[in-house]
Design a protein around this motif. Structure first.
Motif: not given
Length: 419
Positions: A200-220
């Motif tokens: 259940s935690n993996l699902h939450r992590i995947d959901k949050d990680v994929m939308r974390c700071d996507r506009n910042y160069w490091y996470f593109m």
């Protein structure tokens, strides 16, 4: 680095040059102690890396086992689909054969011979059912307690190590056994409760990680270097070691700037754990948020009674819920990245040389910085939430930090005068 007090004061009043942050931040967060030799620091780094790799192996083995179970379920489901399709095909072919037989009889009677190109041999298509994966929903718990947590209660939420951690982990995780990343065939290695909680935690992590700071160069996503995967590794490792706490939305926001500075998974993980020692009580399972709200009420009532009266009269939003996101993430979503670095290191240094509650003074400085706008527009709770949402990433944080330091000095003067 040998003079801790001097380093903290310099950081608090002047910040750190960006190129030096990777060297200084581990001291501010507690990964290193001031006065360690280079050899001692290397020993700490090696121990941290070894520990991180062990944790990584453990949860990745667990994840692989979960995926294998899911694949087995899918295979069974596909077999069932194929069996159903085969049965339907046989039934259809039976009907088809009957039709063909009747057609043959007609042909034989009419034309005296069998036509091999008869339409009765055209194939019959059978539609298969589409299966959709239903994501398990999780609710974000709001901290709605009206009481103020005691220091004892807050301490109980702190991330602990050693014996304390082991006692908590034994409640939900089998003692013993180390795991190997690829040894997923050993089903007995994983407790069913651990599998359920971690999944259940993996699902939450995947959901949050994929939308974390996507506009910042490091996470593109950049070629083969996917730093979002590094962030996911850190989050999963933290949750694996703290299953009793689990993942809560927002934790990615706290780890991301650390990873940007260090660009090193083991070091980021270690420093994130130290950061969570202070931040954990702000999340829904802790009582730190109520303490922040209560302290904000006291501060603004003392330092700006006019603002307090306005808040009280316009729907009474002296509960300060509009500050929730500020305290939860140390203002991370209110600032551009360069300002995040400056504000965070100031907060960390202030704990050593000024106050461990410096976040309160930054929050108060944000309100005071727009004091006349708030007063002139007679803002109510909805207005002030909308206003600060629109002002996100537009604040002049040098001005805000200077105001926060002035407020600290003002409160200190009031205390000195009183006593």
């Amino acid at each position: 680095i040998s003079d801790e007090e001097e380093i903290m004061k310099l950081t608090y009043f002047g910040g750190i040059e960006h190129k030096l942050r990777k060297e200084v931040w581990p001291y501010l967060l507690g990964h290193y102690k001031v006065g360690l030799t280079e050899d001692e620091r290397q020993m700490i780094d090696k121990a941290s890396e070894k520990s991180f790799r062990r944790i990584l192996d453990e949860w990745q083995a667990c994840e692989a086992y979960l995926l294998s179970k899911e694949k087995a379920k899918d295979d069974v489901f596909m077999d069932q689909d194929n069996d159903t399709s085969s049965l339907e095909s046989k039934e259809a072919n039976g009907v088809n054969n009957d039709l063909c037989q009747e057609a043959d009889e007609v042909d034989e009677r009419s034309f005296g011979k069998f036509d091999p190109y008869s339409d009765c041999y055209s194939s019959i298509s059978i539609d298969t059912l589409d299966r959709s994966e239903v994501d398990s929903a999780f609710g974000s718990a709001d901290n709605k307690s009206n009481g103020i947590s005691s220091n004892e209660n807050r301490d109980n939420t702190m991330i602990c190590k050693g014996d304390g951690l082991m006692k908590k982990m034994k409640l939900i995780r089998k003692a013993s056994s180390s795991f190997e990343r690829n040894s997923v065939s050993s089903n007995s290695s994983f407790n069913s409760e651990v599998l359920e909680i971690f999944s259940s935690n993996l699902h939450r992590i995947d959901k949050d990680v994929m939308r974390c700071d996507r506009n910042y160069w490091y996470f593109m996503v950049n070629g083969q270097q996917n730093n979002l995967q590094k962030l996911r590794n850190i989050m999963c490792s933290f949750v694996w070691e703290h299953l009793d706490i689990g993942y809560v939305q927002g934790m990615c926001d706290l780890a991301a700037p650390l990873l940007v500075i260090f660009d090193d998974e083991p070091l980021t993980y270690s420093c994130f754990c130290f950061l969570m020692n202070r931040m954990a009580s702000n999340f829904p399972h802790g009582g730190g948020m109520d303490t922040h709200f209560a302290n904000m009420r006291s501060l603004i009532q003392i330092l700006d009674s006019e603002m307090f009266d306005l808040m009280h009269q316009n729907g009474d939003y002296t509960h300060f819920y509009f500050c929730y996101r500020w305290f939860l993430l140390d203002f991370k979503r209110e600032l551009v990245y360069d300002d995040i670095f400056s504000v965070w290191e100031c907060i960390w240094a202030a704990r050593y040389c000024v106050s461990e509650h410096f976040v309160l003074f930054i929050a108060l400085a944000l309100v005071e910085n727009y004091r006349y706008i708030i007063l002139d527009n007679n803002m109510d709770f909805t207005d002030i939430i909308k206003f600060f949402n629109e002002m996100a990433e537009r604040h002049d944080m040098n001005t805000v930090l200077n105001e926060a330091r002035s407020l600290v000095a003002k409160v200190q003067n009031l205390i000195d005068t009183k006593y």
